[in-house]
Structure formats: structure tokens, C-alpha cells
Design an enzyme around this catalytic site. Structure first.
Site, short mmCIF file in Angstrom:
data_model
loop_
_atom_site.label_atom_id
_atom_site.label_comp_id
_atom_site.label_asym_id
_atom_site.label_seq_id
_atom_site.Cartn_x
_atom_site.Cartn_y
_atom_site.Cartn_z
N LYS A 160 -2.23 5.55 1.32
CA LYS A 160 -1.47 4.90 0.26
C LYS A 160 -2.11 5.07 -1.12
CE LYS A 160 2.20 3.22 2.29
NZ LYS A 160 2.56 1.83 2.43
N ARG A 177 0.49 1.58 11.15
CA ARG A 177 1.32 2.76 10.91
C ARG A 177 0.45 3.81 10.22
NH1 ARG A 177 4.68 5.06 6.98
NH2 ARG A 177 6.65 5.92 7.77
#
Length: 297
Positions: A226, A260
Site C-alpha cells: 500500500k 489480503r
């Protein structure tokens, strides 16, 4: 870690004994993380097989990239990207499949093809998605975001208290899903790292991740590669594994149930070593290194 059983289209997913790994397979040509490295159906099935063999418990299939520089994908095109992949993952690999979509017709088609979880990154912006899950029994991931799909919102002044905003938003979305007939047992919560959050806001949120257990549902943690990791390290998406593992370690300490991730094998290795050193996994006294992997060749 708190234990939960999630109802997912006739399956019971027992979460909490250990973190579950959700491997990512993008059925779109413009993902931020793999830039179309798996361009056709066979390549995506092969990737899913590799992820399952590496330890993935769930395969998350998405037909539309979250990149905000691209317009939304038409519903029929997204169905054509997702459904054949879901069908093959279920029939050939016996995979537990989630579909990453915020569009009710796409979710309906993917569930008909065998998906058992709907991973909605819109925060249930279209409540009809809850109707689909109520009717089919599929599990539903509710994610926090203050931005519409495909829109980027980065405002350092947006939240007085980002954790309070996440908890309040998710509580309201839970009530919305319940009103549409979704049972609590079907719900999974995602705090939405990077979605409508600056890197600093994401870090502040994840530092207090444990507080989200007050909502009483299992937590999905999607921190792989991210932006906040890139902002901290100065690394491009494909170079963020070390930062991702650091964030995962923190998330597991805070009780995250599903992780995830793109790099399933590395994450599985990280969790195995972590569990052994923390005394959370039994280590055979006869454990020894195979001579075949003792030295680099």
C-alpha cells in the site's frame, strides 16, 4: 485472536485459530501492483494455483483496478473478466473465492459462478449489493471509505479522529446491511488502509486497529504494497515486501483475521517463523534442515 464463524454461501469459515491468507488475482490489465503481468485466463488460473500451493486460504478476484486515473469498467465487461476465472478456480482448484466488486450485477454473476464472498471496497455505496448477499448467503466485506469508487480523496484535515470515523462508519454500514437482510454472521470488516486516507491517517488508524474489535466482527487487513508503506520507505509497489510484512506483523498482533496479500509465500513463511518463536506453534524436537537446501548452488 478472537474467533468467529463466517457464513459464506453455504460454507462456514472458521476464523481466529490462525490468520487466513487471501491471495490476490487481478483480472484487469491495469492493476497498480502487477501492471497486467498476468494477461489472460490461463495465466491467472496458474497464478491462483501457485498462491494456493503457497498457503492461500482464499483467492480474491477483481475485474476493475482501483487506480483512479482510469474510468470505471462497464458492468458487462467486468462480468466477462471475472466470471470465467471464478468458474475455473472453483471447478479446477476447489478454491474458496471472493470477488472484489462494488457492482451488484457483477457480484450476482460471480456468486452464481461459485464465489462465496463479496469484497466491497465502496463501503456499501450501493445497498443493493447487500440484497445480493442476503439472497445468496454470500459473505460481505464492508470497508471504510469516504470516497466514491475510482475517486481519490487525500485530505489531511478530513478526520478529527480517524479511528472514531472508521468505527462509526462501519457501525452504520452494518446496520444498513442488517436492514437489507444480511445476517451478522455474513459480515467481515475492513478498515480501508489508504482509501480516502493520507499515509499519516492510515498509520494512525492501523496503530489503533485493536479498537475495531468492539464492532464484534472479524477483521480483514489489506496492507499489501500500500501507499503508506511506499511513503514511509520510498519504495515502488513491487519493492514493498519488507514493509508489508512489518505491517502484517503489527496487524496479527492486533488480531486481524484475514490478510489480503500479493506475496502469499513470503507471508506464509513470515507467519510460520513468527508462530514458532512466539510459542504459538509446536516445534518438533527432531526438526532439521534438509541438506538439499543447506547451501546456495
Amino acid at each position: 485472536m478472537r474467533r468467529h464463524t463466517v457464513a459464506a454461501a453455504g460454507r462456514a469459515l472458521a476464523l481466529g485459530e490462525r490468520p487466513w491468507l487471501m491471495g490476490i488475482v487481478n483480472a484487469s490489465p491495469d492493476s497498480f501492483s502487477d501492471a497486467g503481468a498476468f494477461p489472460d485466463l490461463d495465466a491467472r488460473v496458474a497464478l491462483a494455483r501457485e498462491l494456493l500451493e503457497a498457503g492461500a486460504d482464499i483467492i480474491d478476484v477483481g475485474g476493475e483496478s482501483g487506480i483512479t486515473l482510469r474510468p470505471p469498467v462497464a458492468v458487462q465487461e467486468e462480468i466477462e473478466r471475472v466470471v470465467p476465472l471464478v468458474r475455473r478456480l472453483v471447478s479446477e482448484l476447489d478454491a474458496t473465492v471472493s470477488v472484489d466488486t462494488y457492482k451488484p450485477p457483477v457480484a450476482e454473476a460471480a456468486i452464481a459462478a461459485g464465489a462465496v464472498i463479496v469484497n466491497d471496497v465502496s463501503g456499501l455505496r450501493d445497498p443493493a449489493l447487500a440484497d445480493v448477499c442476503a439472497r445468496t448467503g454470500a459473505a460481505l466485506v464492508l470497508m471504510h471509505t469516504r470516497a466514491a469508487p475510482k475517486q481519490r480523496l487525500q485530505d489531511p484535515e478530513l478526520y478529527d479522529d480517524v479511528v472514531a470515523d472508521v468505527i462509526g462508519f462501519l457501525a452504520e454500514r452494518i446496520d444498513c446491511a442488517r436492514a437489507r437482510g444480511v445476517r451478522d454472521e455474513q459480515l467481515i470488516l475492513d478498515p480501508g488502509p489508504d482509501f480516502a486516507k493520507t499515509p499519516a491517517q492510515t498509520i494512525a488508524l492501523l496503530a489503533r486497529l485493536e479498537e475495531l474489535h468492539a464492532l464484534g466482527r472479524p477483521l480483514l487487513l489489506a496492507v499489501s504494497r500500500k501507499d503508506f508503506i511506499g511513503a514511509l520507505t520510498g519504495r515502488k509497489p513491487g519493492e514493498r515486501l519488507a514493509g508489508t510484512l512489518a505491517a502484517i506483523g503489527h496487524g496479527v498482533d492486533a488480531g486481524a483475521h484475514i490478510l489480503r496479500v500479493h506475496d502469499v509465500a513470503a507471508t506464509a513463511d513470515f507467519l510460520v517463523v513468527r508462530a514458532a518463536l512466539r510459542g504459538e506453534a509446536e516445534v518438533d524436537s527432531r526438526l532439521a534442515l534438509d541438506d538439499a537446501i543447506r547451501h546456495a548452488r
